[in-house]
Design a protein around this motif. Structure first.
Motif, PDB file in Angstrom:
ATOM      1  N   ILE A  76      44.265  13.361  15.064  1.00 39.26           N
ATOM      2  CA  ILE A  76      44.152  14.243  16.286  1.00 39.26           C
ATOM      3  C   ILE A  76      42.927  15.312  16.196  1.00 39.26           C
ATOM      4  N   ALA A  77      42.808  16.020  15.144  1.00 37.73           N
ATOM      5  CA  ALA A  77      41.998  16.953  14.789  1.00 37.73           C
ATOM      6  C   ALA A  77      40.494  16.523  15.028  1.00 37.73           C
ATOM      7  N   GLU A  78      39.932  15.351  14.526  1.00 41.52           N
ATOM      8  CA  GLU A  78      39.017  14.623  14.684  1.00 41.52           C
ATOM      9  C   GLU A  78      38.582  14.119  15.907  1.00 41.52           C
ATOM     10  N   ALA A  79      39.743  13.737  16.896  1.00 37.24           N
ATOM     11  CA  ALA A  79      39.464  13.049  18.047  1.00 37.24           C
ATOM     12  C   ALA A  79      39.013  14.401  19.117  1.00 37.24           C
ATOM     13  N   VAL A  80      39.580  15.711  18.951  1.00 31.67           N
ATOM     14  CA  VAL A  80      39.238  16.681  19.395  1.00 31.67           C
ATOM     15  C   VAL A  80      37.758  17.096  19.374  1.00 31.67           C
ATOM     16  N   GLY A  81      37.369  17.137  17.812  1.00 30.52           N
ATOM     17  CA  GLY A  81      36.401  17.573  17.223  1.00 30.52           C
ATOM     18  C   GLY A  81      35.089  16.726  17.899  1.00 30.52           C
ATOM     19  N   ARG A  82      35.296  15.485  18.080  1.00 28.85           N
ATOM     20  CA  ARG A  82      34.113  14.467  18.598  1.00 28.85           C
ATOM     21  C   ARG A  82      34.058  14.766  19.911  1.00 28.85           C
ATOM     22  N   ALA A  83      35.055  15.146  20.823  1.00 27.63           N
ATOM     23  CA  ALA A  83      34.992  15.312  22.257  1.00 27.63           C
ATOM     24  C   ALA A  83      34.119  16.832  22.359  1.00 27.63           C
ATOM     25  N   LEU A  84      34.523  17.601  21.407  1.00 29.05           N
ATOM     26  CA  LEU A  84      33.566  18.899  21.394  1.00 29.05           C
ATOM     27  C   LEU A  84      32.312  19.016  21.212  1.00 29.05           C
ATOM     28  N   LEU A  85      31.860  18.064  20.083  1.00 28.13           N
ATOM     29  CA  LEU A  85      30.502  17.790  19.673  1.00 28.13           C
ATOM     30  C   LEU A  85      29.898  17.083  20.955  1.00 28.13           C
ATOM     31  N   LYS A  86      30.489  16.145  21.595  1.00 20.02           N
ATOM     32  CA  LYS A  86      30.045  15.259  22.684  1.00 20.02           C
ATOM     33  C   LYS A  86      29.537  16.434  23.886  1.00 20.02           C
ATOM     34  N   GLN A  87      30.393  17.649  24.098  1.00 22.68           N
ATOM     35  CA  GLN A  87      30.417  18.545  25.154  1.00 22.68           C
ATOM     36  C   GLN A  87      29.094  19.139  24.742  1.00 22.68           C
ATOM     37  N   LEU A  88      29.094  19.807  23.419  1.00 22.48           N
ATOM     38  CA  LEU A  88      28.303  20.775  22.865  1.00 22.48           C
ATOM     39  C   LEU A  88      26.534  20.074  22.996  1.00 22.48           C
ATOM     40  N   GLY A  89      26.657  19.087  22.473  1.00 23.42           N
ATOM     41  CA  GLY A  89      25.179  17.974  22.653  1.00 23.42           C
ATOM     42  C   GLY A  89      24.243  18.904  21.790  1.00 23.42           C
ATOM     43  N   VAL A  90      23.322  19.154  22.954  1.00 25.35           N
ATOM     44  CA  VAL A  90      22.026  19.772  22.302  1.00 25.35           C
ATOM     45  C   VAL A  90      22.303  20.990  21.825  1.00 25.35           C
TER      46      VAL A  90
END
Length: 392
Positions: A76-90
């Motif tokens: 669960i934590a990693e799924a949220v983390g990946r989504a956050l990374l995608k949003q933060l992007g640059v």
């Protein structure tokens, strides 16, 4: 695998999640139960998530069944983390290239090196950061959510999601939408049915299986490809689909066989489908009977007790020990009962499920239905299981 869109159902559930459906508690969490292999995961990913995306809702999907060797809390934590990374992007990449260890998102310090793991950041904070970064609501969809209850970290993650929901949501404004699905309603109930459950008070709803619209869609495809088979007897196909447990994968595999140029069936293909479905049903029941017969006497007695009581099952109370003695003819200690439970868990495939709180139930809900049908018909235990030890 043929995909049949369920657009209307997806729109209805999306409305409920957004608080647009009167008297619905979905903004506080949507809990959906459906038997395994009936199209639940496909619906969540191919119908519900795209519908939410069209409404500018960021979808995060995680299947806790996909990797049972991993702790569900970490998944669960990693799924949220990946989504956050995608949003933060640059932003995240720039921070890394500049040698920065962390960045601030809405006042929350995020470790750049650990994005994707949410290590050092609470799950609630990570979700709040995701909402702030996306500038849109977030829907966290957890498939086979009952698996979270098999570990302490998974239970902690569920409590954190409840906390995040309470922090982020306001009346009329759902910033964090939670969708929990499960293939076993009894297991999923453990998330909502006691004072200590993380989502106490929420209701489990049954996700409708594929039905008449699916059969009509299949019939149209058949006529399009094989005009000589028109008209298709949809009623017989629907009956066959029911016997297949409304599981599209098994239904389509059988359909491919009866429509194959190599098929040896004579007569209408619909009747051939019905015969295959009935045979599949019998094969499934025979396999459960064989699995049960292969168990040791005490293992059979423990599983019998579990099937009989469902969520009321207590493995070591006085009544349970008496039950085991009645069925085996031997005195059963707590230690012996515990050993039998562990053997049932170690069985391949596992026959029972255990939560982090040492709650037990059958792994496959199909076995519970098989037992109930046998009891209603007066054929339990199966005749082949009337072993000598039952007559002692």
């Amino acid at each position: 695998m043929l995909y049949h869109a369920r657009t209307s159902l997806a729109k209805g559930l999306a409305d409920a999640l957004q608080g647009k459906t009167p008297f619905s508690d979905a903004p506080n969490g949507l809990f959906l139960a459906a038997p395994r292999r009936t199209g639940k995961s496909t619906f969540l990913q191919a119908d519900l998530m795209p519908e939410l995306a069209r409404r500018q809702v960021v979808g995060v999907y995680v299947d806790l069944w996909a990797d049972q060797n991993r702790d569900p809390g970490a998944l669960i934590a990693e799924a949220v983390g990946r989504a956050l990374l995608k949003q933060l992007g640059v932003v995240a990449k720039t921070a890394r290239s500049a040698g920065l260890d962390s960045i601030n998102v809405a006042g929350i310090k995020i470790d750049v090196s650990k994005i994707g793991k949410v290590d050092g950041t609470t799950l609630a904070d990570a979700l709040r950061a995701l909402v702030e970064t996306a500038k849109n609501p977030v829907a966290l969809i957890i498939d086979e959510a009952q698996h979270a209850l098999t570990s302490v970290a998974g239970e902690t993650a569920m409590a954190a999601l409840k906390s995040a929901r309470d922090q982020l949501n306001r009346p009329g404004q759902a910033q964090l939408m939670l969708v929990m699905s499960g293939s076993d309603r009894d297991k999923l109930l453990r998330l909502v049915n006691t004072n200590s459950a993380p989502f106490y008070g929420s209701q489990i709803q049954r996700l409708p299986e594929l039905g008449a619209e699916f059969i009509t869609h299949i019939a149209e495809l058949i006529v399009r490809q094989r005009p000589e088979l028109a008209p298709v007897n949809e009623a017989v196909l629907a009956e066959a689909f029911q016997h297949f447990g409304q599981r599209p994968q098994f239904f389509m595999e059988a359909l491919g066989q009866v429509l194959s140029p190599l098929a040896t069936d004579t007569g209408r293909f619909e009747q051939a489908m019905l015969a295959k479905a009935q045979q599949q049903l019998q094969d499934d029941e025979d396999q459960m009977a064989r699995d049960y017969a292969a168990l040791k006497p005490l293992e059979q007695a423990v599983l019998w007790r579990m099937l009989e009581l469902g969520t009321r099952f207590r493995p070591y109370d006085a009544e349970a020990l008496t039950f085991y003695k009645d069925k085996t003819g031997d005195k059963v200690t707590v230690a012996k009962a515990q050993k039998a439970l562990e053997s049932l868990r170690a069985h391949q495939p596992s026959l029972i499920w255990k939560s982090a709180r040492s709650e037990y139930t059958v792994e496959d809900a199909t076995m519970a239905r098989w037992y109930a049908q046998r009891m209603a018909a007066g054929t339990w235990p199966p005749k082949s299981l009337q072993l000598d030890w039952l007559d002692e």
